[in-house]
Design an enzyme around this catalytic site. Structure first.
Site, mmCIF file in Angstrom:
data_model
loop_
_atom_site.group_PDB
_atom_site.id
_atom_site.type_symbol
_atom_site.label_atom_id
_atom_site.label_comp_id
_atom_site.label_asym_id
_atom_site.label_seq_id
_atom_site.Cartn_x
_atom_site.Cartn_y
_atom_site.Cartn_z
ATOM 1 C CB SER A 13 -0.894 0.015 1.245
ATOM 2 O OG SER A 13 -1.515 1.280 1.419
ATOM 3 C CE1 TYR A 32 -4.582 -2.752 4.671
ATOM 4 C CE2 TYR A 32 -3.589 -0.689 3.965
ATOM 5 C CZ TYR A 32 -4.169 -1.895 3.662
ATOM 6 O OH TYR A 32 -4.327 -2.260 2.347
#
Length: 258
Positions: free
Chosen positions: A150, A163
């Site tokens: 990400s 995350y």
């Protein structure tokens, strides 16, 4: 998406989380290149069946298998089912692995809990580590692996501490995988999408106009990303043209937070 890439036809990919979002687009891009897929879904069989139908239309039929990548004890059973699926395709090995399955987290550092950490670790790190390990006997020498990270591993954003940190761990793992699998000529790269307009994280980028605009305003190309921006990059990395790319991080984010 109608052309077949040289030497792609007849090959087989395993894609986790292939029934929705980026995973779905990747499966369909591979099918358009003549690559058959065994893809996983967690619970929605109807979504998975719809993707299978689309792969069949593309001429490279896929097979959907249920799997929760956060439950490592299920991996031996999955590998056995994947072997059976390969046999129905007339193959005993597969060529490409895309570790795409993921779950969202909006936990900040100050409010992140042990439960949240364990859940994110189980899917995003432990799951990729152990599932790939279990699949190594089935992947061909000279195969390709793409892990999904990400943009949040590169830049910090509020309420993404857990995350983003897990995705950063995936990027480090990718380099170690590339090093250790080098003797088998298996390349391992990582694709890092920016904010994408899918149902991920409750669809916040897609459905919240304020968030959508904020992301677009911070992105050099002036809009949020779409699943169809990322799927072709993943499929491309698995093609012969990118065979000498290894242990690299490719951010697919339109130039966010440059």
């Amino acid at each position: 998406m109608s052309h077949t890439t040289k030497n792609a036809a007849g090959k087989v990919a395993i894609v986790t989380g292939g029934s929705r979002g980026i995973g779905r687009d990747t499966v369909l891009r591979l099918a358009a290149r003549g690559v058959r897929t065994i893809f996983t879904f967690r619970s929605n069989r109807a979504e998975a069946d719809a993707v299978v139908a689309l792969t069949r239309e593309a001429g490279a039929p896929g097979i959907a298998l249920a799997l929760d990548t956060g439950v490592a004890s299920s991996f031996d059973g999955f590998v056995a089912r994947a072997s059976e699926a390969l046999a129905t395709m007339g193959a005993d090995r597969f060529d490409f692995l895309v570790n795409n399955a993921g779950i969202s987290s909006t936990a900040s550092f100050t409010e992140g809990t042990e439960h949240e950490l364990d859940a994110q670790f189980a899917v995003h790190f432990k799951g990729i580590f152990l599932l790939t390990q279990k699949l190594l006997p089935l992947i061909r020498d000279g195969g390709r692996i793409v892990n999904i990270s990400s943009g949040l591993a590169r830049f910090a954003f509020p309420n993404r501490a857990v995350y983003g940190s897990m995705k950063a761990a995936v990027e480090a793992l990718t380099r170690y995988m590339a090093l250790e699998l080098g003797p088998r000529r298996i390349s391992v790269n990582v694709v890092a999408p920016g904010p994408i307009a899918t149902d991920f994280s409750g669809g916040i980028v897609r459905d919240n106009p304020q968030v959508n605009k904020a992301v677009a305003d911070q992105t050099a190309l002036g809009r949020v990303g779409l699943a169809e921006d990322v799927g072709p990059v993943i499929a491309g990395l698995l093609s012969d043209e990118f065979g000498w790319v290894n242990a690299q991080r490719i951010e697919v984010a339109g130039g966010i937070h440059i």
